[in-house]
Design a protein around this motif. Sequence first.
Motif: not given
Length: 374
Positions: A193, A195, A208, A251-252, A254-257
């Motif tokens: 996604r 960001d 990060e 960002r991933d 699912e995880t937001g990583e």
Amino acid sequence: MRIHTVETRTELDEFQRLTSRVHPRDLAVPLLESTVRPWWNGHSPHPEPIRLLVLRDSAGDVIGRTTVHTDARLDERLGQPSLLFGATDFADAAAARFLLAHLDELGSRSGRRQLFGPVSLLPNQAGGVITSGFEERGFVDSAWNPEWVPSVYEDAGFERWGESDTWVVETSAARPEVDGAPSPAEWDAAGVRLDYGAASKVDELLPELRTVLNASFAALPYFTEITAAELAAATDGLGHLIDERLLPLARDAETGELVSFILAVPDITRFVQEIEGRLGVTAGLRLLASRRRYRSEAILVIQGTHPDRQGRGILTLLSRQLQANLAQAGYRRLRSTYVGRDNPGSTAQFRRFGGRPLHGYTFYRKPTIPEDDL
């Protein structure tokens, strides 16, 4: 001519101002005083000592400068102990030959196996010599030098290492019908996604960015892992300059990583040239008050994708989003810091949008002769 170590604030100021004194101000880019001062006073995050040198002519005027330093991390990458030099500049070819001969002598006495530079203070931070595009101005975090400089290095026995190019993309050259902002379906298909990095949360974002940055560049021959302190120093004050549209993140889903990012900033080179690199409190306030003037051009500082996600087109999606944002925000031009000629994946991102090489770029290395063998 004589060479000596910078010891006083007056000498530090002479070191700082050399570029503006001897080169065209509309082409050359002075070092930021906020970068140079910690080298001199020992407050830099660089893990080993840094010595600043100036070269004076018979009238006492500074006509050359350099730093001399070492770094065990880069020694490991290069495969041999190296004497590093950086922030290197000369008024003319005679000064350059004298200063390079002095570095050769220091290298012979030091027990180091080679000279390597110019790096300020490492290749993944700044430095380098341009080998073409001399008519094009430099920009912040990149080099500019006169056309005669490469031949002086090479006549002195230095060999090119890590040849690269800086790039420029005119936003009008992009093809919106083909390369416009990705659709939600494209982000979903890539499993990420979109960001953005917020100007108010730069400090929270840095860990990060460092993780992805170190992982994505680990295989490059010149790259040394960036410490938290080094990244903090390199981005000090960045929050005041950030245009959030120029810091797209993937960002991933699912995880937001964080898995990929592009960091671009408004190009304040003209302002830095005007103030001769003295970006102190007063100049900083002036910049904040007039920052809209510097939002017609931008600099791509760095981009990266975690190795686990490389090859999936994520950086291409971010590049398309960045180009769309640039056009929408009224930026006319994007310049990029150097990209190795052995890295076609990164240069493809620029070619896709009609980009072209701006400056040829290189570092130099030269074997030293140990003093015992002279």
